[in-house]
Write an enzyme that holds these catalytic residues in place. Sequence first.
Site, PDB file in Angstrom:
ATOM      1  N   ASP A  49       0.742  -1.445  -0.016  1.00  7.99           N
ATOM      2  CA  ASP A  49      -0.170   0.170  -0.014  1.00  7.99           C
ATOM      3  C   ASP A  49       0.828   1.317  -0.150  1.00  7.99           C
ATOM      4  OD1 ASP A  49       0.940  -0.045   2.866  1.00  7.99           O
ATOM      5  OD2 ASP A  49      -1.063   0.062   3.431  1.00  7.99           O
ATOM      6  N   ASP A  88      -1.159  -5.902  -0.347  1.00  8.61           N
ATOM      7  CA  ASP A  88      -1.442  -5.363   0.893  1.00  8.61           C
ATOM      8  C   ASP A  88      -3.041  -5.061   1.181  1.00  8.61           C
ATOM      9  OD1 ASP A  88       0.450  -5.191   2.876  1.00  8.61           O
ATOM     10  OD2 ASP A  88       1.268  -3.142   2.026  1.00  8.61           O
ATOM     11  N   LYS A 118      -1.440  -9.276   2.828  1.00  9.87           N
ATOM     12  CA  LYS A 118      -0.742  -8.859   4.070  1.00  9.87           C
ATOM     13  C   LYS A 118      -1.416  -7.885   4.646  1.00  9.87           C
ATOM     14  CE  LYS A 118       3.062  -5.905   3.927  1.00  9.87           C
ATOM     15  NZ  LYS A 118       2.754  -4.958   4.603  1.00  9.87           N
ATOM     16  N   GLU A 120      -1.672  -5.430   8.738  1.00 14.11           N
ATOM     17  CA  GLU A 120      -0.849  -4.738   9.690  1.00 14.11           C
ATOM     18  C   GLU A 120      -1.419  -4.897  11.117  1.00 14.11           C
ATOM     19  OE1 GLU A 120       0.234  -0.623   9.161  1.00 14.11           O
ATOM     20  OE2 GLU A 120       1.040  -1.213   7.032  1.00 14.11           O
ATOM     21  N   GLU A 187       9.216  -4.466  10.576  1.00 18.66           N
ATOM     22  CA  GLU A 187       9.686  -3.088  10.214  1.00 18.66           C
ATOM     23  C   GLU A 187      10.183  -2.065  11.099  1.00 18.66           C
ATOM     24  OE1 GLU A 187       6.804  -1.094   7.335  1.00 18.66           O
ATOM     25  OE2 GLU A 187       8.044   0.718   7.525  1.00 18.66           O
TER      26      GLU A 187
HETATM   27  O1  KIV Z   1       3.453  -1.264   1.590  1.00 20.94           O
HETATM   28  C1  KIV Z   1       4.693  -1.505   1.603  1.00 20.94           C
HETATM   29  O2  KIV Z   1       5.288  -1.331   0.633  1.00 20.94           O
HETATM   30  C2  KIV Z   1       4.989  -2.454   2.685  1.00 20.94           C
HETATM   31  C3  KIV Z   1       6.626  -2.567   3.023  1.00 20.94           C
HETATM   32  C4  KIV Z   1       7.137  -1.497   3.166  1.00 20.94           C
HETATM   33  C5  KIV Z   1       6.771  -3.808   3.762  1.00 20.94           C
HETATM   34  O3  KIV Z   1       4.284  -2.741   3.695  1.00 20.94           O
END
Ligand code: KIV
Length: 278
Positions: A49, A88, A118, A120, A187
């Site tokens: 994202d 994401d 993915k 968070e 991260e």
């Molecule tokens: O959105 C993204 O690019 C990420 C990475 C920085 C891990 O979540």
Amino acid sequence: MSVQSQVRRKTAPDIRSRKGGDPIVMLTSYHAHTAALVDRHCDVILVGDSLGNVMHGFETTVPVTLEMMILQGRAVMRGSQHALVVVDMPFGSYEASKEQAFHSAVRIMKETQCGAVKLEGGVRMAETVAFLAERGIPVMGHVGLTPQSINTLGSFRAQGREEGTWEPIEKDAKAIAEAGAFSIVLEAIPAEVAKTVTAELTIPTIGIGASAACDGQILVLEDMLGLSPRVPKFVKRYGDLGPAIDRAVADYAAEVRERRFPAADNVYAIKPKRATAP
Ligand code: KIV
């Protein structure tokens, strides 16, 4: 008869099985062309994202929508053949309930045909991760600095640097791993914390600003190519494409203004008429 691709893409279980083995190489991509370049060298491509910052110029990832992620996820799937593509889940598409997360993840997987999503968050997202994983959705976790929480964090600073602030990161990572995630992004955390977490978990850790102790690494492609105006301390610039693009655009503009482009090589000639049979 079903038409199966001859090329076998890496899967979430393939990545899961790399724990403690050869480092997992991961980069972001949001477009078909960069996906094709990245695909030759990486095990995993993340449609992050971060496209909100990189492609759209937003200050944070908060405004990114599910539709944006799906559109770019489809582009990356078309451009790549070998890497596992992870998309994401954007802010607001999964936090309200595990059912909301399921519906958003199903849209991402059906409409992009990517191999995993993915999201968070640590302990608070563990139930959701389990709900998705039990229903056929491979989930990559993301703890430490979680940029979607910028409005409660207040800044994008590294996490766990003060004594006594490590424990929540360890707990978060453990909760996500135990819930069934196949891997987890760490991260912007100190090397000591990343080392401890990596040793404790049975799934691979993917570091970004989390040291070489992790089982793999990820960077944002535009950051490492030197295209982003500001980058965090943890980014190493492997290229400096900004000046090269600037030069190319300046040459083009000058040639257009001087009517040197397009030249004879760049235009179509009229084809001579073919002789017809008598
Ligand atoms: O959105 C993204 O690019 C990420 C990475 C920085 C891990 O979540």
